[in-house]
Design a protein around this motif. Structure first.
Motif, mmCIF file in Angstrom:
data_model
loop_
_atom_site.group_PDB
_atom_site.id
_atom_site.type_symbol
_atom_site.label_atom_id
_atom_site.label_comp_id
_atom_site.label_asym_id
_atom_site.label_seq_id
_atom_site.Cartn_x
_atom_site.Cartn_y
_atom_site.Cartn_z
ATOM 1 N N PRO A 137 59.888 -28.141 65.078
ATOM 2 C CA PRO A 137 59.083 -29.348 64.857
ATOM 3 C C PRO A 137 57.692 -29.105 64.266
ATOM 4 C CG PRO A 137 59.412 -28.949 67.207
ATOM 5 C CD PRO A 137 60.223 -27.937 66.472
ATOM 6 N N THR A 138 57.207 -27.885 64.287
ATOM 7 C CA THR A 138 55.875 -27.622 63.721
ATOM 8 C C THR A 138 55.918 -27.480 62.201
ATOM 9 O OG1 THR A 138 56.155 -25.251 64.101
ATOM 10 C CG2 THR A 138 55.007 -26.509 65.820
ATOM 11 N N LEU A 139 57.108 -27.425 61.612
ATOM 12 C CA LEU A 139 57.229 -27.280 60.160
ATOM 13 C C LEU A 139 57.078 -28.614 59.454
ATOM 14 C CD1 LEU A 139 60.302 -24.870 59.759
ATOM 15 C CD2 LEU A 139 57.877 -24.309 59.581
ATOM 16 N N THR A 140 56.410 -28.585 58.308
ATOM 17 C CA THR A 140 56.342 -29.761 57.436
ATOM 18 C C THR A 140 57.518 -29.699 56.469
ATOM 19 O OG1 THR A 140 55.012 -28.612 55.777
ATOM 20 C CG2 THR A 140 53.814 -29.765 57.550
ATOM 21 N N ARG A 141 57.785 -30.796 55.795
ATOM 22 C CA ARG A 141 58.866 -30.801 54.807
ATOM 23 C C ARG A 141 58.548 -29.833 53.665
ATOM 24 N NH1 ARG A 141 63.377 -33.692 54.051
ATOM 25 N NH2 ARG A 141 64.182 -33.831 51.936
ATOM 26 N N LYS A 142 57.279 -29.777 53.274
ATOM 27 C CA LYS A 142 56.869 -28.870 52.206
ATOM 28 C C LYS A 142 57.115 -27.412 52.605
ATOM 29 C CE LYS A 142 52.932 -27.611 49.319
ATOM 30 N NZ LYS A 142 51.548 -27.897 48.964
ATOM 31 N N LYS A 143 56.737 -27.044 53.837
ATOM 32 C CA LYS A 143 56.944 -25.677 54.319
ATOM 33 C C LYS A 143 58.440 -25.377 54.443
ATOM 34 C CE LYS A 143 55.816 -21.661 55.981
ATOM 35 N NZ LYS A 143 55.415 -20.588 55.083
ATOM 36 N N ALA A 144 59.222 -26.347 54.903
ATOM 37 C CA ALA A 144 60.670 -26.169 55.016
ATOM 38 C C ALA A 144 61.281 -25.921 53.635
ATOM 39 C CB ALA A 144 61.303 -27.390 55.672
ATOM 40 N N HIS A 145 60.784 -26.621 52.624
ATOM 41 C CA HIS A 145 61.269 -26.408 51.260
ATOM 42 C C HIS A 145 60.912 -25.001 50.781
ATOM 43 C CE1 HIS A 145 62.530 -27.328 47.189
ATOM 44 N NE2 HIS A 145 61.400 -26.769 46.777
ATOM 45 N N GLN A 146 59.691 -24.542 51.073
ATOM 46 C CA GLN A 146 59.278 -23.194 50.679
ATOM 47 C C GLN A 146 60.161 -22.133 51.351
ATOM 48 O OE1 GLN A 146 55.169 -23.268 51.864
ATOM 49 N NE2 GLN A 146 54.457 -24.104 49.911
ATOM 50 N N ILE A 147 60.488 -22.334 52.627
ATOM 51 C CA ILE A 147 61.356 -21.398 53.350
ATOM 52 C C ILE A 147 62.746 -21.382 52.721
ATOM 53 C CG2 ILE A 147 62.527 -20.993 55.557
ATOM 54 C CD1 ILE A 147 59.929 -22.174 56.872
ATOM 55 N N ALA A 148 63.283 -22.572 52.416
ATOM 56 C CA ALA A 148 64.606 -22.665 51.792
ATOM 57 C C ALA A 148 64.613 -21.969 50.430
ATOM 58 C CB ALA A 148 65.018 -24.128 51.644
ATOM 59 N N MET A 149 63.551 -22.163 49.658
ATOM 60 C CA MET A 149 63.456 -21.538 48.334
ATOM 61 C C MET A 149 63.358 -20.015 48.446
ATOM 62 S SD MET A 149 63.555 -22.015 45.132
ATOM 63 C CE MET A 149 63.205 -23.711 44.793
ATOM 64 N N GLU A 150 62.548 -19.538 49.397
ATOM 65 C CA GLU A 150 62.407 -18.090 49.583
ATOM 66 C C GLU A 150 63.737 -17.463 50.000
ATOM 67 O OE1 GLU A 150 59.947 -14.796 52.227
ATOM 68 O OE2 GLU A 150 59.289 -16.879 52.262
ATOM 69 N N ALA A 151 64.441 -18.107 50.918
ATOM 70 C CA ALA A 151 65.743 -17.583 51.348
ATOM 71 C C ALA A 151 66.719 -17.557 50.176
ATOM 72 C CB ALA A 151 66.301 -18.413 52.498
ATOM 73 N N HIS A 152 66.672 -18.586 49.348
ATOM 74 C CA HIS A 152 67.557 -18.657 48.187
ATOM 75 C C HIS A 152 67.234 -17.571 47.163
ATOM 76 C CE1 HIS A 152 70.038 -20.374 45.048
ATOM 77 N NE2 HIS A 152 68.983 -20.367 44.232
ATOM 78 N N MET A 153 65.942 -17.349 46.919
ATOM 79 C CA MET A 153 65.520 -16.405 45.876
ATOM 80 C C MET A 153 65.594 -14.938 46.330
ATOM 81 S SD MET A 153 64.959 -18.392 43.364
ATOM 82 C CE MET A 153 64.060 -17.462 42.162
ATOM 83 N N THR A 154 65.226 -14.665 47.580
ATOM 84 C CA THR A 154 65.124 -13.268 48.028
ATOM 85 C C THR A 154 66.234 -12.853 48.992
ATOM 86 O OG1 THR A 154 63.703 -13.765 49.925
ATOM 87 C CG2 THR A 154 62.608 -13.363 47.798
ATOM 88 N N GLY A 155 66.973 -13.804 49.517
ATOM 89 C CA GLY A 155 68.048 -13.484 50.453
ATOM 90 C C GLY A 155 67.678 -13.677 51.906
ATOM 91 N N THR A 156 66.380 -13.703 52.202
ATOM 92 C CA THR A 156 65.931 -13.930 53.578
ATOM 93 C C THR A 156 64.525 -14.512 53.568
ATOM 94 O OG1 THR A 156 65.705 -12.907 55.759
ATOM 95 C CG2 THR A 156 65.019 -11.604 53.889
ATOM 96 N N ALA A 157 64.220 -15.301 54.595
ATOM 97 C CA ALA A 157 62.891 -15.903 54.706
ATOM 98 C C ALA A 157 62.500 -16.002 56.176
ATOM 99 C CB ALA A 157 62.876 -17.300 54.088
ATOM 100 N N THR A 158 61.209 -15.862 56.436
ATOM 101 C CA THR A 158 60.695 -16.040 57.789
ATOM 102 C C THR A 158 60.478 -17.525 58.040
ATOM 103 O OG1 THR A 158 59.613 -13.886 57.791
ATOM 104 C CG2 THR A 158 58.809 -15.508 59.377
ATOM 105 N N VAL A 159 61.114 -18.042 59.079
ATOM 106 C CA VAL A 159 60.956 -19.449 59.444
ATOM 107 C C VAL A 159 59.695 -19.627 60.280
ATOM 108 C CG1 VAL A 159 61.986 -21.394 60.687
ATOM 109 C CG2 VAL A 159 63.444 -19.817 59.373
#
Length: 109
Positions: free
Chosen positions: A58-80
């Motif tokens: 719940p502390t994540l914003t939609r913008k931050k959630a999008h950045q996490i999704a993009m990082e996971a997509h581009m690099t294979g893993t992302a810190t949530v």
């Protein structure tokens, strides 16, 4: 990197005298912060990922959630999120329940 964790134990000889050397026992478990990792899944859409990241963390914003999704997509893993172990495990299990591939790892920074 070794953080020097451990327990010093002073032992006593049978005659009651304290021995001068200390025995170092390694820590059983890392007690610091833990990273919740999101791993790339080819079938999950960005909208689905953003929606559930916000619902689960719940502390994540939609913008931050999008950045996490993009990082996971581009690099294979992302810190949530980086948090204490019990909460990290809770978030990771909830992500897995929602269909994501997620894990936790000690934050060694």
């Amino acid at each position: 990197r070794d953080r020097g964790g451990g327990v010093a134990v002073k032992t006593r000889a049978p005659d009651g005298k304290t021995q001068s050397d200390l025995e170092i026992k390694p820590s059983v478990e890392f007690k610091g912060n833990w990273r919740v990792l999101l791993h790339r899944d080819e079938w999950i859409t960005f909208d689905y990922c953003e929606f559930y990241l916000i619902q689960i963390v719940p502390t994540l914003t939609r913008k931050k959630a999008h950045q996490i999704a993009m990082e996971a997509h581009m690099t294979g893993t992302a810190t949530v999120i980086v948090t204490f172990k019990k909460l990290a495990r809770y978030y990771s299990l909830n992500l897995q329940t929602a269909g994501f591939t997620s894990s936790i790892t000690p934050d060694r920074q």
